[in-house]
Scaffold this motif. Structure first.
Motif, PDB file in Angstrom:
ATOM      1  N   ILE A 187       0.832  -1.202   0.000  1.00 30.45           N
ATOM      2  CA  ILE A 187       0.000   0.000   0.000  1.00 30.45           C
ATOM      3  C   ILE A 187       0.866   1.251   0.000  1.00 30.45           C
ATOM      4  O   ILE A 187       0.588   2.218  -0.723  1.00 30.45           O
ATOM      5  CB  ILE A 187      -0.945  -0.012   1.211  1.00 30.45           C
ATOM      6  N   GLY A 188       1.932   1.252   0.796  1.00 33.71           N
ATOM      7  CA  GLY A 188       2.807   2.418   0.831  1.00 33.71           C
ATOM      8  C   GLY A 188       3.442   2.703  -0.516  1.00 33.71           C
ATOM      9  O   GLY A 188       3.476   3.863  -0.968  1.00 33.71           O
ATOM     10  N   LEU A 189       3.947   1.663  -1.190  1.00 34.88           N
ATOM     11  CA  LEU A 189       4.599   1.855  -2.489  1.00 34.88           C
ATOM     12  C   LEU A 189       3.606   2.308  -3.552  1.00 34.88           C
ATOM     13  O   LEU A 189       3.845   3.282  -4.270  1.00 34.88           O
ATOM     14  CB  LEU A 189       5.282   0.561  -2.918  1.00 34.88           C
ATOM     15  N   LEU A 190       2.471   1.608  -3.670  1.00 33.71           N
ATOM     16  CA  LEU A 190       1.512   1.952  -4.718  1.00 33.71           C
ATOM     17  C   LEU A 190       0.889   3.324  -4.475  1.00 33.71           C
ATOM     18  O   LEU A 190       0.705   4.096  -5.427  1.00 33.71           O
ATOM     19  CB  LEU A 190       0.425   0.877  -4.792  1.00 33.71           C
ATOM     20  N   ALA A 191       0.563   3.634  -3.228  1.00 31.79           N
ATOM     21  CA  ALA A 191      -0.011   4.947  -2.936  1.00 31.79           C
ATOM     22  C   ALA A 191       0.997   6.057  -3.217  1.00 31.79           C
ATOM     23  O   ALA A 191       0.635   7.123  -3.740  1.00 31.79           O
ATOM     24  CB  ALA A 191      -0.475   4.997  -1.482  1.00 31.79           C
ATOM     25  N   ALA A 192       2.263   5.823  -2.880  1.00 35.02           N
ATOM     26  CA  ALA A 192       3.293   6.833  -3.144  1.00 35.02           C
ATOM     27  C   ALA A 192       3.490   7.038  -4.642  1.00 35.02           C
ATOM     28  O   ALA A 192       3.612   8.178  -5.111  1.00 35.02           O
ATOM     29  CB  ALA A 192       4.608   6.422  -2.486  1.00 35.02           C
ATOM     30  N   PHE A 193       3.505   5.950  -5.409  1.00 33.46           N
ATOM     31  CA  PHE A 193       3.660   6.087  -6.856  1.00 33.46           C
ATOM     32  C   PHE A 193       2.474   6.825  -7.474  1.00 33.46           C
ATOM     33  O   PHE A 193       2.649   7.649  -8.376  1.00 33.46           O
ATOM     34  CB  PHE A 193       3.812   4.711  -7.507  1.00 33.46           C
ATOM     35  N   LEU A 194       1.266   6.540  -6.984  1.00 32.11           N
ATOM     36  CA  LEU A 194       0.095   7.259  -7.492  1.00 32.11           C
ATOM     37  C   LEU A 194       0.185   8.739  -7.146  1.00 32.11           C
ATOM     38  O   LEU A 194      -0.083   9.609  -7.986  1.00 32.11           O
ATOM     39  CB  LEU A 194      -1.174   6.646  -6.907  1.00 32.11           C
ATOM     40  N   SER A 195       0.562   9.036  -5.917  1.00 33.55           N
ATOM     41  CA  SER A 195       0.685  10.430  -5.486  1.00 33.55           C
ATOM     42  C   SER A 195       1.735  11.174  -6.298  1.00 33.55           C
ATOM     43  O   SER A 195       1.490  12.297  -6.771  1.00 33.55           O
ATOM     44  CB  SER A 195       1.050  10.469  -4.001  1.00 33.55           C
ATOM     45  N   VAL A 196       2.900  10.555  -6.488  1.00 31.39           N
ATOM     46  CA  VAL A 196       3.971  11.221  -7.223  1.00 31.39           C
ATOM     47  C   VAL A 196       3.607  11.366  -8.702  1.00 31.39           C
ATOM     48  O   VAL A 196       3.939  12.377  -9.340  1.00 31.39           O
ATOM     49  CB  VAL A 196       5.287  10.436  -7.050  1.00 31.39           C
ATOM     50  N   ALA A 197       2.917  10.372  -9.259  1.00 32.93           N
ATOM     51  CA  ALA A 197       2.511  10.466 -10.661  1.00 32.93           C
ATOM     52  C   ALA A 197       1.545  11.636 -10.875  1.00 32.93           C
ATOM     53  O   ALA A 197       1.695  12.415 -11.820  1.00 32.93           O
ATOM     54  CB  ALA A 197       1.859   9.153 -11.101  1.00 32.93           C
ATOM     55  N   ILE A 198       0.555  11.766  -9.991  1.00 31.14           N
ATOM     56  CA  ILE A 198      -0.384  12.884 -10.104  1.00 31.14           C
ATOM     57  C   ILE A 198       0.352  14.207  -9.938  1.00 31.14           C
ATOM     58  O   ILE A 198       0.156  15.162 -10.703  1.00 31.14           O
ATOM     59  CB  ILE A 198      -1.509  12.750  -9.069  1.00 31.14           C
ATOM     60  N   GLY A 199       1.206  14.290  -8.925  1.00 32.67           N
ATOM     61  CA  GLY A 199       1.942  15.528  -8.688  1.00 32.67           C
ATOM     62  C   GLY A 199       2.863  15.896  -9.833  1.00 32.67           C
ATOM     63  O   GLY A 199       3.010  17.079 -10.175  1.00 32.67           O
TER      64      GLY A 199
END
Length: 308
Positions: free
Chosen positions: A108-120
């Motif tokens: 969850i930490g990895l996928l959520a971080a990748f989603l957050s960074v991709a949007i940003g």
């Protein structure tokens, strides 16, 4: 004469081979610089060990460690030789649950971080490139997300949507991107002020070409460093949501173990072995990702002067 000279020099080098050679050399330089950061190496070693334990969890602790019907011990046993971290209210081995919990928490930490960074990254690059009405509107939206409490927004999304792992990933990802967007936009503005961007436009380069071929490669080091820092906060947010009972009740995570310990009355009973290990695991992993992120940031931007 020209033909003989060309033949003597041999065939022209393959552009793709040259590209991969440069990438290998860049990776080697990065690793040599990264090895000089003792804190970063320590964090990387911790993450490798925990990741290996999570991947090989069925071999280390068995495939039915989270089963309630096949619990090997009695309820709420204190630490012993058989159960080094004791048991939970169902008699399950807490050490085995801690190993399995690493799978969910890290995923969850990895996928959520990748989603957050991709949007940003997308918002930051486009807002920095299109500086008119679009850029202004996107920055005002970013400012709105910045001033809103991230945890409150994540809780609201988790409550509205179904309680599943994908919901938690989405709730964290769509509420933690504004910081990345601000950093990437600032870097995009700096990159697009350089002369070669003007030359690219003069040669007919379109918006997509400039953003993907010129801006994105220059902001990727910043994005990489930001990703490692966002992962730690994503893991902490996941643990908080699980502790509040907003996670997937069928999945074993470190935050879920803390929630189970609270419901079992471990706090009032003084059963520290139920509370301490998940909390320590969350803190250790968050610290390890932070150390790695600081080391990566220092390597990619030596002017920061991050201590080693």
């Amino acid at each position: 004469m020209t033909t003989e000279t060309s033949a003597a020099q041999g065939p022209a080098p393959n552009p793709r081979a040259l590209t991969w050679t440069r990438r290998r050399h860049s990776a080697a330089r990065f690793w040599r610089a990264y090895r000089g950061h003792r804190a970063g190496l320590f964090g990387l070693a911790v993450l490798v060990l925990i990741s290996l334990a999570a991947v090989f969890a069925p071999l280390l602790v068995g495939s039915d460690a989270d089963s309630v019907t096949h619990a090997p011990g009695d309820a709420m046993e204190s630490p012993s030789t058989e159960f080094p971290l004791g048991t939970d209210q169902f008699g399950r081995d807490l050490l085995a649950l801690l190993v399995y919990g690493a799978r969910i928490s890290l995923t969850i930490g990895l996928l959520a971080a990748f989603l957050s960074v991709a949007i940003g990254t997308v918002v930051g690059i486009t807002a920095g490139h299109y500086r008119g009405v679009y850029g202004t509107v996107m920055m005002r939206v970013t400012d709105w997300f910045l001033v809103m409490p991230t945890l409150v927004l994540a809780i609201a999304l988790a409550v509205v949507m179904s309680g599943s792992l994908s919901t938690i990933i989405l709730a964290i990802g769509v509420t933690t991107w504004p910081t990345t967007a601000r950093l990437v936009r600032a870097q995009t503005l700096a990159v697009e002020s350089r002369p070669y961007i003007e030359r690219a436009r003069a040669l007919g380069g379109g918006h997509t070409h400039i953003m993907l071929r010129h801006v994105l490669p220059n902001v990727m080091p910043l994005v990489l460093a930001q990703t490692t820092l966002v992962i730690s906060s994503a893991i902490l947010t996941e643990a908080t949501l699980a502790f509040l009972g907003l996670g997937d009740p069928t999945a074993v995570s470190w935050g879920g173990l803390l929630q189970d310990a609270r419901e079992a009355g471990a706090v009032s009973a003084g059963d520290w072995w139920y509370l301490a290990p998940p909390g320590i695991a969350i803190a250790v992993v968050a610290l390890a990702f932070t150390l790695c992120g600081r080391a990566v940031e220092s390597v990619l931007n030596p002017r920061l002067g991050v201590s080693r």
